[in-house]
Design an enzyme around this catalytic site. Structure first.
Site, PDB file in Angstrom:
ATOM      1  N   MET A 173     -29.867  10.921  95.019  1.00 53.60           N
ATOM      2  CA  MET A 173     -30.651  11.522  93.868  1.00 53.60           C
ATOM      3  C   MET A 173     -29.696  12.234  93.002  1.00 53.60           C
ATOM      4  O   MET A 173     -30.090  11.908  91.524  1.00 53.60           O
ATOM      5  CB  MET A 173     -31.585  12.809  94.509  1.00 53.60           C
ATOM      6  CG  MET A 173     -32.404  13.275  93.363  1.00 53.60           C
ATOM      7  SD  MET A 173     -33.607  14.563  94.071  1.00 53.60           S
ATOM      8  CE  MET A 173     -34.744  13.722  94.997  1.00 53.60           C
ATOM      9  N   LYS A 212     -38.533   3.879  69.281  1.00 56.11           N
ATOM     10  CA  LYS A 212     -39.491   4.324  70.268  1.00 56.11           C
ATOM     11  C   LYS A 212     -38.755   4.936  71.625  1.00 56.11           C
ATOM     12  O   LYS A 212     -37.487   4.442  71.748  1.00 56.11           O
ATOM     13  CB  LYS A 212     -40.316   3.169  70.857  1.00 56.11           C
ATOM     14  CG  LYS A 212     -39.887   1.845  71.219  1.00 56.11           C
ATOM     15  CD  LYS A 212     -40.587   0.738  71.316  1.00 56.11           C
ATOM     16  CE  LYS A 212     -40.064  -0.251  72.108  1.00 56.11           C
ATOM     17  NZ  LYS A 212     -40.625  -1.647  71.850  1.00 56.11           N
ATOM     18  N   ARG A 271     -50.398  -9.710  75.039  1.00 55.78           N
ATOM     19  CA  ARG A 271     -50.305  -8.316  75.431  1.00 55.78           C
ATOM     20  C   ARG A 271     -50.919  -7.675  74.619  1.00 55.78           C
ATOM     21  O   ARG A 271     -52.026  -7.087  74.835  1.00 55.78           O
ATOM     22  CB  ARG A 271     -48.670  -8.156  75.326  1.00 55.78           C
ATOM     23  CG  ARG A 271     -48.599  -6.552  76.017  1.00 55.78           C
ATOM     24  CD  ARG A 271     -46.774  -6.521  76.049  1.00 55.78           C
ATOM     25  NE  ARG A 271     -46.434  -6.341  74.458  1.00 55.78           N
ATOM     26  CZ  ARG A 271     -45.141  -5.912  74.290  1.00 55.78           C
ATOM     27  NH1 ARG A 271     -44.259  -5.677  75.289  1.00 55.78           N
ATOM     28  NH2 ARG A 271     -44.705  -5.859  72.962  1.00 55.78           N
ATOM     29  N   TYR A 311     -26.973   7.377 102.393  1.00 60.85           N
ATOM     30  CA  TYR A 311     -28.156   7.241 103.174  1.00 60.85           C
ATOM     31  C   TYR A 311     -28.183   5.915 103.600  1.00 60.85           C
ATOM     32  O   TYR A 311     -27.959   4.933 103.282  1.00 60.85           O
ATOM     33  CB  TYR A 311     -29.452   7.542 102.164  1.00 60.85           C
ATOM     34  CG  TYR A 311     -29.616   8.903 102.052  1.00 60.85           C
ATOM     35  CD1 TYR A 311     -29.898   9.694 103.013  1.00 60.85           C
ATOM     36  CD2 TYR A 311     -29.270   9.569 100.779  1.00 60.85           C
ATOM     37  CE1 TYR A 311     -30.278  11.018 102.523  1.00 60.85           C
ATOM     38  CE2 TYR A 311     -29.724  10.672 100.480  1.00 60.85           C
ATOM     39  CZ  TYR A 311     -29.961  11.619 101.423  1.00 60.85           C
ATOM     40  OH  TYR A 311     -30.275  12.847 101.009  1.00 60.85           O
TER      41      TYR A 311
HETATM   42  C1  LIG Z   1     -39.662  -2.696  71.224  1.00 60.78           C
HETATM   43  C2  LIG Z   1     -40.060  -3.490  70.213  1.00 60.78           C
HETATM   44  C3  LIG Z   1     -39.057  -4.027  69.393  1.00 60.78           C
HETATM   45  C4  LIG Z   1     -37.770  -4.104  69.394  1.00 60.78           C
HETATM   46  O1  LIG Z   1     -37.330  -4.906  70.375  1.00 60.78           O
HETATM   47  P1  LIG Z   1     -35.823  -5.307  70.602  1.00 60.78           P
HETATM   48  O2  LIG Z   1     -35.900  -6.050  71.759  1.00 60.78           O
HETATM   49  O3  LIG Z   1     -35.410  -3.820  71.315  1.00 60.78           O
HETATM   50  O4  LIG Z   1     -35.104  -5.383  69.370  1.00 60.78           O
HETATM   51  C5  LIG Z   1     -39.875  -4.971  68.169  1.00 60.78           C
HETATM   52  N1  LIG Z   1     -41.274  -5.061  67.892  1.00 60.78           N
HETATM   53  C6  LIG Z   1     -42.012  -4.443  68.930  1.00 60.78           C
HETATM   54  C7  LIG Z   1     -43.542  -4.708  68.564  1.00 60.78           C
HETATM   55  C8  LIG Z   1     -41.668  -3.716  69.745  1.00 60.78           C
HETATM   56  O5  LIG Z   1     -42.307  -3.283  70.753  1.00 60.78           O
END
Ligand SMILES: *Cc1c(COP(=O)(O)O)cnc(C)c1O
Length: 356
Positions: free
Chosen positions: A301, A35, A130, A253
């Protein structure tokens, strides 16, 4: 000359990390979590390097479509399932597996007209609070899904909140999950990166590592190197200007850093618009010509400043590593008060990726 910033993606590190994780995964299939554009590393290149993974996990149909276009035939899981009912026919076309975490998603599955039934992952909330159904509903939701012609098979799924914390562990969630699903004739998936390393009992049918594939550590007390992992990304740039400060002169800055004695300062072509954390304080480690020095003053930036006193030979053109093979991203993240996940994902699209 183009701006000297570059994120190098180390294909051999990705394949090395995959092998390390496979050796630890036992009988479980290895579902590579890609992802967020493969945690900022670039989905296309990462998928090519990790082509030996048994399955993929992505956030949305767009990423899944990309993987199919690239010719990847493994199962692909949509980690949050469909976001609207019109995505389901495409899921069927592309043979995607869909997480089901809400009543609404079950209702969509009930009425969808699909070219083939879908594999679904029934997401149960074991304490993360969640996504997912309450554990008390597990059997009822399982039965509802099992009765749907659009469902080809069910995998039980949950996610851990504290797998990276040696004191809190995963047992408080995993024991409840097991009790709530006892007797259901279905495989399960629970383990993220941290659980893959520390809790083999949670491996189930699929382990779902993300971070560790990219060579960072989910544990505050254990480095990626200790876990046998190699960093998959190096963020490199160069010094584009050198300033000579006198005692009392400030940098950047807010004039927040003030030199106490004469100081050579290098200006690096990397700033928060490249994804470098703006809140990284003076003292955050940076490598110049391979020598460890420190960030000074506020990150701008497009630029940041470094102390050149430890590297007297450095000048305009000297190589800078913001994180990577010689400077663990976890150390930079810690100094900046964040986690390596965030630094990786924040890498800006304007930074060119080069696969080597
Ligand atoms: C992002 C995610 C993972 C991977 O998590 P890591 O800590 O990067 O290994 C696994 N399962 C779900 C549902 C996730 O959202």
């Amino acid at each position: 000359m183009t701006r000297p910033i570059l994120a190098r993606i180390h294909a051999s590190a990705l394949t090395h990390n995959l092998a390390v994780l496979r050796a630890r995964s036992g009988q479980a299939g290895l579902m590579a979590v890609v992802k967020a554009n493969a945690y900022g590393h670039g989905l296309v290149a990462v998928a090519a390097s990790l082509a030996g993974a048994d399955a993929w996990a992505v956030l949305d149909v767009a990423a899944a479509t990309r993987l199919r276009e690239l010719g990847h035939r493994q199962p692909i899981l949509l980690l949050e399932g469909a976001f609207s009912p019109d995505e389901l026919p495409l899921c069927a076309e592309l043979e995607l597996a869909a997480t089901v975490h809400s009543e609404q998603q079950i209702a969509w599955l009930r009425t969808a007209r699909l070219s083939r039934p879908l594999q679904v992952f029934l997401k149960l909330n074991s304490g993360m609070n969640r996504l997912g159904f309450a554990l008390a509903e597990a059997r009822q939701r399982y039965a509802e899904l099992a009765a749907l012609p659009n469902v080809a098979g069910i995998t039980l799924m949950t996610h851990f909140a504290t797998a990276d914390e040696p004191e809190r562990r995963v047992d408080w969630q995993f024991a409840r999950f097991q009790a709530a699903t006892a007797g259901l004739d279905a495989p399960f998936t629970a383990a993220n990166s941290a659980a893959l390393f520390d809790y083999p009992a949670t491996h189930g049918r699929w382990v779902r590592p993300g971070l560790v594939l990219y060579g960072a550590s989910p544990f505050a007390g254990r480095s990626a190197r200790e876990l046998g992992l190699l960093p998959a990304m190096s963020l490199n740039s160069a010094i584009i200007s050198v300033q000579q400060l006198q005692a009392g002169d400030a940098v950047g800055y807010g004039a927040s850093f003030v030199a106490e004695q004469p100081l050579r300062v290098g200006t690096v072509a990397c700033g928060y618009a490249d994804g470098y954390p703006r809140h990284a304080p003076t003292g955050t480690p940076v490598l110049v010509d391979g020598v460890r020095t420190r960030l000074i003053g506020r990150v701008s930036m497009d630029m940041l400043a470094v102390d050149l006193e430890p590297v007297p030979q450095a000048g305009v053109g000297s190589a800078v590593e913001l994180w990577g093979q010689a400077l663990p991203i976890d150390e930079v993240a810690r100094a900046a008060g964040t986690i390596s996940y965030e630094l990786m994902c924040a890498l800006a699209p304007r930074v060119p990726l080069r696969i080597d």
